[in-house]
Write an enzyme that holds these catalytic residues in place. Structure first.
Site, PDB file in Angstrom:
ATOM      1  N   GLU A  84      19.669  -1.668 -24.168  1.00  0.00           N
ATOM      2  CA  GLU A  84      18.259  -1.205 -24.942  1.00  0.00           C
ATOM      3  C   GLU A  84      17.404  -0.633 -23.677  1.00  0.00           C
ATOM      4  O   GLU A  84      16.684   0.419 -24.141  1.00  0.00           O
ATOM      5  CB  GLU A  84      17.762  -2.217 -25.640  1.00  0.00           C
ATOM      6  CG  GLU A  84      16.844  -2.124 -26.699  1.00  0.00           C
ATOM      7  CD  GLU A  84      16.323  -3.133 -27.665  1.00  0.00           C
ATOM      8  OE1 GLU A  84      15.100  -3.360 -27.557  1.00  0.00           O
ATOM      9  OE2 GLU A  84      17.296  -3.821 -28.008  1.00  0.00           O
ATOM     10  N   ASP A  85      17.421  -1.474 -22.501  1.00  0.00           N
ATOM     11  CA  ASP A  85      16.349  -1.251 -21.679  1.00  0.00           C
ATOM     12  C   ASP A  85      16.694  -0.725 -20.361  1.00  0.00           C
ATOM     13  O   ASP A  85      15.841  -0.376 -19.487  1.00  0.00           O
ATOM     14  CB  ASP A  85      15.748  -2.608 -21.328  1.00  0.00           C
ATOM     15  CG  ASP A  85      14.881  -3.163 -22.565  1.00  0.00           C
ATOM     16  OD1 ASP A  85      14.508  -2.266 -23.559  1.00  0.00           O
ATOM     17  OD2 ASP A  85      14.891  -4.208 -22.681  1.00  0.00           O
TER      18      ASP A  85
END
Length: 717
Positions: A84-85
């Site tokens: 996600e990051d």
């Protein structure tokens, strides 16, 4: 284990010490590898608290280690934010670690890009993705709960509005999921943190009030605890007796739900007795019932009939000293562990074998199976989320099938909910129910211990009115799915009839249209199939007249326009009254067979039928493309509502006399209202079910012949 945002002292070393008690050394080296990979991927990223980002995955992994989760789950916890990051892909995770770890990480990762119109849709879509991943591997939800728990512990670092949103989502979705999976300790902490973040002032006031009240209670609690322990010892039973305090959130909910003050909800003293075996539980129950008198109707045996989440215990309420009620829970050490940790209590992932055991896990898998069925039948993510929320009700009712099998349903569940819980086909075809061997309405709410038998018929179908009383997500999703499909089929059929009606003016039918012409139009309208086009026409989202014109080549259209006025093949749409949900009859004029009628195509509703003299038609006349010529079919089988106003002399028994006259004509009365006009005369408004104008005329002649009737007219709004 550290709370708030602190990283474990010693970081990865402390985590490896924590898992060393139950994992092999080679697995610990895999965990170290995952840590270094995650630390490198997150690099210089910081949390809102200012700490290095890797502190969050480490804290989540520590929570998983407390649950004694397997090494792959600990690795996934360390890696859970890299998709996600950071720039890491799922394929890289699979290659560097394993497909299983990559799937776990992907299951808790939010969708990168979602084409949605609102935050609610995004939330629903992400939750749907996570829950479906959870049905493939139940560890996904344990990972997500640990992630949410640490985020809640550090929630004070984010903006106030975001705090409220995350806390609301936690109380509405994640805490109930933890409860549904029997994970009491995580549920309690999530609720406490969520309550504190969502209502900080209420939390502070309630906390202070509880602290003030606690001083007076300590002596009473200690005295009762000692009395129970002494009596158990006298009878030769070994057990741990402890006083329990209700959490602030449970006190707050009870105050809200029951509209009671704090002193009233704190008036209950709670104790837990933990013993060595189920047999001893029942002996301990007899001892406490001898010590203090039980309150009738307040005993629950969750050992013989466990809760849906696998929870087992004996519950009883007693009349204690000083007249205070005492709530006692009696369970074994194993039951206590399951009550606190739920599906994580007996985790048996051994060297990646991937098997779980125990009643909590079995029940969790049954729930997940039900989620899959709801997902298949739900229209969109918001509907799916709504049905899941319905299914997270904490209260249950326990009923029996005719063969003695126990079915666990949400409190307030009806015979229809029971039918769908047995099987989707049973629900779709149910016509009646027997409760304790007596016929009962399908809407009857079920009670604990009842024996329920469902009567089915092959031709029976779900009724839209069932949605007004069913409470389980599975029943709601299945009924909606059936009605949606039914409406779609009806829309396609109506769309075909409407389109063919307009194509007939060019001496064509849909079958005569070249396939390439159809494909061209479908591409232009961004539709995938002819059925989608016909459905859009039937629902009124695309006017049949305009679609017909686009399908007919320009030359044929001109020729068709010349002869359409006199073309004998141009016929109005025949209305039979059995078209279903895509043909509706306007309530403003209530048309019945025999009335001259007009059809107006309305987006989402299909064709709405009005009488030609309806006053509401004026506003539609400026949209001729929406009109469609209609007429009644030669044989109309359905019955139609019509309103009749009868002015009568105000005598005793006049309503009964008029109603009897209507009944003599074999006409059904839907509704009656009486308006007393001036004392001597009153008006009675009947809503009747008739098949045609001829039946209505015969009925009106019959009523007019009554000597107390002054006037009878058909109401037209």
């Amino acid at each position: 284990m550290p709370h708030d945002g602190e990283v474990l002292p010693g970081g990865i070393d402390s985590l490896c010490v924590a898992v060393a008690s139950y994992l092999e050394p080679e697995f610990q080296s895999d965990i170290r590898r995952a840590y270094h990979f995650a630390a490198a991927a997150h690099g210089e990223q910081k949390r809102r608290s200012g700490e290095p980002y890797i502190t969050h995955p480490l804290a989540v992994a520590a929570i998983m280690a407390e649950m004694h989760m397997d090494h792959q789950c600990i690795m996934a916890a360390l890696l859970h934010d890299v998709l996600e990051d950071t720039g890491v892909s799922k394929a890289e995770l699979s290659q560097y670690f394993s497909e299983e770890v990559a799937e776990l990480v992907d299951g808790v990762s939010k969708l990168a890009q979602i084409n949605v119109t609102s935050r609610e849709h995004a939330q629903a879509e992400n939750l749907r993705k996570m829950l479906l991943a959870m049905t493939r591997d139940i560890r996904v939800i344990l990972l997500k709960l640990a992630d949410r728990l640490h985020n809640m512990r550090t929630l004070r670092y984010v903006a106030r509005e975001k705090q409220r949103r995350i806390a609301h989502e936690t109380l509405e979705i994640y805490a109930p999921i933890a409860n549904r999976l029997g994970m009491n300790s995580i549920r309690t902490e999530l609720q406490g943190l969520g309550f504190q973040a969502l209502y900080p002032l209420r939390h502070r006031v309630l906390e202070a009030a509880v602290k003030r009240a606690r001083g007076n209670r300590k002596e009473i609690v200690r005295g009762i605890q000692d009395s129970i322990a002494q009596r158990l010892a006298q009878e030769g039973l070994e057990g741990i007796v402890e006083g329990r305090e209700k959490s602030l959130y449970s006190l707050y909910v009870k105050m809200q739900d029951k509209h009671r003050s704090l002193s009233e909800v704190m008036d209950l003293y709670a104790f837990r007795i933990v013993v060595d075996s189920a047999d001893t539980c029942y002996r301990a129950l007899g001892i406490v019932h001898n010590l203090y008198k039980p309150v009738p109707g307040k005993f629950k045996d969750y050992i013989a009939i466990p809760k849906a989440n696998g929870y087992q215990s004996l519950h009883t309420v007693l009349f204690g000293p000083y007249g205070v009620p005492i709530e006692v829970q009696i369970r074994t050490h194993d039951m206590d562990r399951v009550a606190e940790a739920g599906i994580a209590a007996h985790w048996l992932y051994k060297s990646g074998s991937g098997r779980v055991s125990g009643s909590a896990q079995r029940r969790a898998r049954e729930w997940l199976k039900g989620l899959l069925e709801i997902q298949q039948d739900a229209g969109d993510s918001l509907e799916f989320l709504e049905n899941v929320k319905v299914d997270l009700f904490p209260d249950e009712v326990y009923v029996f099938t005719p063969k003695g099998k126990i079915m666990i349903l949400a409190r307030g569940a009806t015979a229809v909910d029971f039918a769908y819980a047995v099987h989707t086909d049973v629900g779709n075809h149910c016509v009646a129910a027997k409760i304790d061997r007596r016929l009962a309405p399908l809407s009857t709410p079920l009670e604990n211990g009842q024996n329920v038998e469902i009567i089915t018929a092959p031709t029976a179908r779900p009724n839209p009115s069932w949605l007004n009383f069913v409470v389980t997500g599975k029943a709601r999703a299945n009924i909606r799915h059936y009605l949606k499909n039914l409406k779609r089929e009806e829309s396609i059929q109506l769309g075909r009839r409407l389109l063919n009606k307009h194509l007939l003016s060019y001496s064509l039918t849909l079958d005569d249209i070249p396939p390439d012409r159809l494909q061209f139009l479908l591409k232009e309208f961004e539709l995938e199939s002819v059925d989608q086009l016909l459905e859009a026409i039937g629902l009124g989202n695309r006017p049949a007249l305009l679609v017909a014109r686009r399908l007919v080549p320009a030359l044929e259209e001109k020729e068709g326009e010349k002869k359409s006025g006199a073309d004998p093949t141009y016929r109005p749409l025949k209305i039979k009254g059995t078209e279903g949900m895509v043909v509706t009859f306007a309530k403003c004029c209530r048309p019945i067979p025999g009335d001259p009628i007009r059809g107006f195509v309305t987006a989402g509703r299909g064709v709405v039928i009005h009488t030609e003299r309806c006053k509401n038609l004026a506003e539609f006349r400026r949209r001729p493309e929406r009109w469609t010529e209609v007429e009644w079919a030669d044989e109309v089988q359905a019955e139609f509502p019509v309103e009749v106003r009868v002015d009568v002399e105000n005598r005793r028994g006049v309503l009964a006399t008029v109603a009897a006259a209507i009944s003599d004509t074999d006409t059904n009365i839907d509704n009656v209202s009486v308006n007393d006009r001036d004392g001597a005369i009153c008006s009675i408004l009947f809503t009747l079910e008739v098949r045609s104008r001829y039946q209505l005329a015969r009925l009106m002649r019959r009523i007019r012949a009554l000597d107390m009737v002054l006037r009878i007219v058909r109401s037209k709004h």
